[in-house]
Design an enzyme around this catalytic site. Structure first.
Site: not given
Ligand code: ATR
Length: 288
Positions: A68, A72, A135-136, A230, A251
């Site tokens: 995790t 990853k 990443g997700a 989730y 999720g």
């Molecule tokens: P993970 O790796 O778990 O997918 P992450 O890389 O932190 O998490 O990605 C978070 C996602 O949520 C990104 O797409 C982020 O958008 P940005 O690329 O513009 O930062 C999105 N996100 C987080 N807060 C947000 C908000 N307030 N409004 C819109 N998108 C948001």
């Protein structure tokens, strides 16, 4: 109560942090119900110990590991083989013991697909909207390519991140089917009903009741909405999908099926839908 003996297969989770994981519950329940002599434990691994942890696990004859955050991607260099989907995504969450080391799989994504199929939703030939470009969401876009979605609209607040992923996935798939869009342009999506996968962190507990898109007009276009979150169990995104007449899912099913698929790789057993449902109920109890 199962007993551990000289023949017990050992599996586990490596990551940092690991203390809130539901994976021991998944695997130990599956092992118990299927009378599989397997025990699963979380292992906290620091960054500088990752390589040693994998080598040590192999030396200790550990059958399999889940991987995790934050490892990853970094784990890839410690594998001896990669499943094709995991190689395309460049992320591995499951290691399966081979003769000379571990083979890496991405059961997060095969698990999401299986969760969707268990709901009667197949992305093959469908138009999919993915919200987010972290990443997700990136892994979801690769999964959509791999399982032959017709088109993916990748919407993100920061357009460049979505564009980078679209270019990467299109190149890997050899077809131009992922379209990056600014999140604010959701009104420009074509007419029709979509499968929507919510991959942003908006709405994650304890942040409070928010959805990444709050406009009810958007939700008219959602046939089925999967939130990768989730916690909370019912997100605002899911509430908006349901209020507009769509089906919504969180999720937890994806988490369940990534575990089910890892367990199947490690044991060669097949987990029935009925057993998966039983494990799901245990997971639900543990988080609510
Ligand atoms: P993970 O790796 O778990 O997918 P992450 O890389 O932190 O998490 O990605 C978070 C996602 O949520 C990104 O797409 C982020 O958008 P940005 O690329 O513009 O930062 C999105 N996100 C987080 N807060 C947000 C908000 N307030 N409004 C819109 N998108 C948001």
């Amino acid at each position: 109560m199962r007993t551990i003996d000289g023949k017990t297969k050992i599996c586990g989770l490596i990551g940092n942090p690991v203390e809130h994981t539901l994976s021991p519950l998944i695997h130990n329940t599956l092992a118990e119900v299927l009378s599989e002599n397997l025990a699963y434990a979380p292992f906290l691994v620091q960054e500088e110990g990752l390589e040693m942890a994998v080598k040590g696990a192999f030396a200790l004859h550990v059958q399999g590991l889940n991987v995790t955050v934050p490892y990853k991607s970094r784990i890839l260099r410690h594998t001896v083989a990669l499943d094709e989907l995991a190689a395309r995504i460049g992320a591995v969450n499951t290691l399966v013991r081979q003769q000379d080391g571990y083979k890496g799989y991405n059961t997060d994504m095969t698990g999401l697909r299986r969760a969707m199929l268990s709901d009667g939703v197949d992305i093959a030939g469908r138009k999919v909207v993915v919200l987010g470009a972290g990443g997700a969401a990136r892994a979801v876009a690769f999964m959509c390519a791999f399982y032959k979605a017709e088109r993916v609209y990748l919407l993100n607040r920061t357009l460049e991140k979505a564009e980078r992923i679209a270019a990467e996935v299109n190149e890997s798939a050899g077809r131009d089917f992922v379209q990056a869009m600014p999140l604010a342009d959701y009104g420009r999506l074509p007419a029709g009903k979509f499968i929507v996968i919510q991959g942003t962190s908006v709405g994650l507990a304890p942040e409070g009741e928010r959805a990444v898109i709050e406009d009810v007009a958007f939700y008219e276009k959602v046939q089925v909405g999967y939130d990768l979150i989730y916690r909370p169990f019912q997100t605002k995104f899911m509430g908006l999908v349901e209020a507009a007449g769509g089906e919504a899912c969180n999720g937890l099913k994806m988490l369940l099926y990534q575990g089910v698929e890892a367990f199947e790789h490690w044991t060669g057993r097949t987990v029935s839908e009925a057993l998966a449902d039983r494990v799901y109920e245990e997971m639900k109890k543990a988080i609510t």
